[in-house]
Write a protein that holds these residues in place. Structure first.
Motif, PDB file in Angstrom:
ATOM      1  N   SER A  62      50.440  34.645  34.090  1.00 11.78           N
ATOM      2  CA  SER A  62      49.544  34.960  35.202  1.00 11.78           C
ATOM      3  C   SER A  62      49.376  36.463  35.377  1.00 11.78           C
ATOM      4  CB  SER A  62      50.106  34.335  36.487  1.00 11.78           C
ATOM      5  OG  SER A  62      49.280  34.638  37.588  1.00 11.78           O
ATOM      6  N   GLY A  63      48.121  36.873  35.566  1.00 14.37           N
ATOM      7  CA  GLY A  63      47.810  38.261  35.866  1.00 14.37           C
ATOM      8  C   GLY A  63      47.565  39.144  34.664  1.00 14.37           C
ATOM      9  N   LYS A  65      45.857  40.580  31.051  1.00 11.08           N
ATOM     10  CA  LYS A  65      44.507  40.799  30.532  1.00 11.08           C
ATOM     11  C   LYS A  65      44.522  40.548  29.027  1.00 11.08           C
ATOM     12  CE  LYS A  65      40.654  44.088  30.683  1.00 11.08           C
ATOM     13  NZ  LYS A  65      40.197  45.405  31.187  1.00 11.08           N
ATOM     14  N   GLN A  86      43.368  33.328  38.045  1.00 11.84           N
ATOM     15  CA  GLN A  86      42.318  34.145  38.649  1.00 11.84           C
ATOM     16  C   GLN A  86      42.760  35.593  38.864  1.00 11.84           C
ATOM     17  OE1 GLN A  86      39.044  33.340  39.175  1.00 11.84           O
ATOM     18  NE2 GLN A  86      39.631  31.541  37.971  1.00 11.84           N
ATOM     19  N   SER A  87      44.057  35.846  38.818  1.00 10.81           N
ATOM     20  CA  SER A  87      44.535  37.233  38.940  1.00 10.81           C
ATOM     21  C   SER A  87      44.507  37.959  37.600  1.00 10.81           C
ATOM     22  CB  SER A  87      45.958  37.261  39.506  1.00 10.81           C
ATOM     23  OG  SER A  87      46.864  36.598  38.626  1.00 10.81           O
ATOM     24  N   GLN A  89      42.528  38.268  33.481  1.00  8.24           N
ATOM     25  CA  GLN A  89      41.180  38.370  32.923  1.00  8.24           C
ATOM     26  C   GLN A  89      41.226  38.112  31.423  1.00  8.24           C
ATOM     27  OE1 GLN A  89      39.533  42.304  32.522  1.00  8.24           O
ATOM     28  NE2 GLN A  89      37.435  41.616  32.852  1.00  8.24           N
ATOM     29  N   ASN A 115      37.209  34.495  35.813  1.00  6.31           N
ATOM     30  CA  ASN A 115      38.171  35.398  35.161  1.00  6.31           C
ATOM     31  C   ASN A 115      37.866  35.592  33.679  1.00  6.31           C
ATOM     32  OD1 ASN A 115      38.935  32.853  34.293  1.00  6.31           O
ATOM     33  ND2 ASN A 115      41.146  33.210  34.524  1.00  6.31           N
TER      34      ASN A 115
END
Length: 250
Positions: A62-63, A65, A86-87, A89, A115
């Motif tokens: 999570s989170g 990129k 969603q946090s 990308q 995202n």
């Protein structure tokens, strides 16, 4: 020899250096609409297991990129988008607009939005700042790049310190009997399947040839180290039909 006269492999043929990008684009413009069904038929669905292993070994969380380079129709992007949430990308990047269009439509239909970004970019000159991504992947795309060394250098550049690159690609079969069977399948059956399913024998002939022209496991490992990666290794799958290469930037 002048730059204009230099040539490079396009499958088993030699073409002027500056023409390879156009020719590869033509192949993927041609196959984009049938790309997913052909992947399933060609690999008997095993490509899904190869991609699943790539996702698992990425350690995506999570989170983060993620760059999905040569992301095509979005299989890896979809899985990464769920992992980073969603946090996080995910950027689906490809040089071929037709493939990105199909991938975007597939992901929107699957409810993947918010995202994921989409970018048309050349692997040899990525349109991202230094130290942008926690993870980068290129699945079944590196063999189509004209200057693979430059692409690997660019992938190293855009990774953050501590980042990881995963290259999933067809490779050199390690078992001699299987290698002979695989050659027969690749050059006698695969192009005919392309003609029957996608009405495009030539593109699938090129895809078979491009696999044989791709660097073997040890060569690609050294190329990754030469591109700047501090550590590199690989995992053979299905006796080396496919190898998952990993490189780390410390």
């Amino acid at each position: 020899m002048s730059e204009q006269k230099k040539t490079i492999d396009f499958g088993f043929s030699e073409v002027p250096l500056e023409e390879k990008v156009k020719k590869v684009k033509g192949v993927f413009d041609s196959v984009a609409g049938n790309y997913d069904i052909m992947n399933d038929v060609m690999s008997m669905g095993i490509h899904r297991l190869w991609k699943r292993k790539t996702i698992e070994l990425s350690g995506a969380r999570s989170g983060q990129k993620v760059l999905d380079l040569a992301g095509g129709t979005g299989d890896l992007t979809k899985a990464f988008a769920k992992r980073v949430g969603q946090s996080g990308q995910v950027v689906l990047a490809d040089i071929n607009e037709s493939m990105v269009r199909v991938g975007r439509e597939r992901l929107i239909d699957a409810g993947i939005a918010g995202n994921v970004d989409y970018t048309i970019t050349n692997a040899e000159a990525l349109a991202f700042p230094d130290n942008s991504f926690d993870i980068a992947t290129i699945a079944f795309g590196l063999r189509n790049v004209t200057n693979k060394d430059k692409a690997l250098q660019e992938l190293y550049r855009v990774l953050k310190p501590g980042g990881q690159l995963l290259v999933l690609e067809f490779s050199k079969v390690t078992q001699p009997a299987l290698a002979k069977l695989y050659d027969f399948y690749s050059f006698n059956i695969l192009p005919k399947m392309g003609k029957f399913i996608a009405d495009d024998e030539a593109s699938y002939q090129y895809l078979a040839e491009s696999i044989r022209m791709h660097p073997d496991q040890e060569t690609l490992k050294q190329m990754m180290l030469d591109a700047g990666f501090d550590k590199a290794d690989y995992l053979n799958m299905n006796e080396g039909i496919v190898a998952l290469h990993r490189g780390w930037k410390y």
